[in-house]
Design a protein around this motif. Structure first.
Motif, PDB file in Angstrom:
ATOM      1  N   SER A  18      30.683  38.295  40.324  1.00 51.44           N
ATOM      2  CA  SER A  18      29.734  37.188  40.325  1.00 51.44           C
ATOM      3  C   SER A  18      28.377  37.694  40.789  1.00 51.44           C
ATOM      4  O   SER A  18      28.268  38.311  41.854  1.00 51.44           O
ATOM      5  CB  SER A  18      30.196  36.057  41.247  1.00 51.44           C
ATOM      6  N   LEU A  86      35.100  39.128  42.006  1.00 49.99           N
ATOM      7  CA  LEU A  86      35.788  37.846  41.963  1.00 49.99           C
ATOM      8  C   LEU A  86      37.273  38.048  42.284  1.00 49.99           C
ATOM      9  O   LEU A  86      37.808  39.155  42.134  1.00 49.99           O
ATOM     10  CB  LEU A  86      35.613  37.203  40.590  1.00 49.99           C
ATOM     11  N   ASP A 161      34.535  33.787  30.822  1.00 48.53           N
ATOM     12  CA  ASP A 161      34.281  32.553  31.551  1.00 48.53           C
ATOM     13  C   ASP A 161      33.326  31.623  30.811  1.00 48.53           C
ATOM     14  O   ASP A 161      33.146  30.480  31.237  1.00 48.53           O
ATOM     15  CB  ASP A 161      33.675  32.879  32.920  1.00 48.53           C
ATOM     16  N   THR A 181      35.599  29.982  36.376  1.00 44.43           N
ATOM     17  CA  THR A 181      34.731  30.409  37.471  1.00 44.43           C
ATOM     18  C   THR A 181      33.316  29.858  37.350  1.00 44.43           C
ATOM     19  O   THR A 181      32.606  29.743  38.356  1.00 44.43           O
ATOM     20  CB  THR A 181      34.664  31.945  37.533  1.00 44.43           C
ATOM     21  N   THR A 182      32.879  29.534  36.137  1.00 43.79           N
ATOM     22  CA  THR A 182      31.506  29.053  35.944  1.00 43.79           C
ATOM     23  C   THR A 182      31.409  27.790  35.092  1.00 43.79           C
ATOM     24  O   THR A 182      30.344  27.172  35.051  1.00 43.79           O
ATOM     25  CB  THR A 182      30.622  30.137  35.276  1.00 43.79           C
ATOM     26  N   ASP A 196      40.998  32.138  37.853  1.00 44.82           N
ATOM     27  CA  ASP A 196      40.348  33.439  37.951  1.00 44.82           C
ATOM     28  C   ASP A 196      41.401  34.513  37.713  1.00 44.82           C
ATOM     29  O   ASP A 196      42.556  34.199  37.381  1.00 44.82           O
ATOM     30  CB  ASP A 196      39.665  33.632  39.319  1.00 44.82           C
TER      31      ASP A 196
END
Length: 219
Positions: A18, A86, A161, A181-182, A196
């Motif tokens: 990230s 991550l 993601d 995650t996003t 994740d």
């Protein structure tokens, strides 16, 4: 879900690492330097896209080269302390056999390599924005990664993601695993959706890798 594959292909930012805070910080500074109105900048999607495409939406073509060099420098300079692994990344990558995985990123090569180095990731193959003519959601980046690894695209699994990256994987004829995650799960179209990489495990086999992803299909 269990998938047998010959190669695993990973997006970088938002998948392995990230750097979203760094991205926002650098692009905000860039937009201010180039006099981009706040409302115009707010309308542009930054995540998962090559910088040159973002710049093309905001500046005339004759300013692209200088603007691209500037954002690359800002982001590379911001890498120290601006990248974090991550969950599950370190463990999953450590379980993979050499030559059976690659990183496919929309970042330029200097930025991609700086981020991977900061995170301690040594990828056997890295496909960056410099290597392609059409970025995600076009399948070109993932098809090139498969070719570099000498693997049939249909025998690859893509980990992403972002909707554009997942679309690129599907267009390449590859199995897809989405990470939330996003993006919200409702935005992600994939064979399986997981929180994740901690929900993913892999075991080397004679013909490649068996991947187990504990999640559910996309809506």
């Amino acid at each position: 879900m269990k998938i047998h594959a010959e190669a695993l292909l990973f997006d970088n930012d938002g998948t392995l690492v990230s750097s979203l805070e760094s991205v926002h910080r650098c692009w905000s500074r860039w937009a201010e330097e180039y006099g981009i109105a706040a409302e115009d900048f707010a309308r542009v999607e930054l995540h998962g896209r090559p910088a040159v495409e973002i710049i093309a939406e905001l500046l005339p073509a004759d300013r692209t080269a200088g603007a691209l060099a500037r954002i690359e420098q800002l982001e590379v300079d911001d890498v120290p302390g601006g990248v974090e692994l991550l969950p599950g990344t370190k463990e999953l990558l450590a379980s993979l056999p050499a030559g059976r995985w690659a990183v496919v990123t929309s970042a330029t090569r200097p930025l991609a390599e700086a981020r991977l180095r900061e995170a301690g990731i040594e990828a056997p193959v890295v496909i960056a924005a410099d290597d392609i003519t059409r970025g995600k959601p076009d399948p070109e980046p993932y098809l090139l990664a498969a070719a570099k690894l000498g693997v049939d695209p249909a025998a690859c699994v893509v980990f992403e993601d972002a909707p554009a990256g997942l679309a690129a994987g599907r267009a390449a004829g590859m199995a897809t695993v989405a990470l939330t995650t996003t993006h919200d799960p409702s935005e992600l179209v994939a064979d399986v959706v997981v929180p994740d990489l901690s929900a993913v495990s892999a075991q080397a086999t004679d013909g490649g890798v068996t991947v187990v992803a504990v999640g559910g299909p996309s809506a």
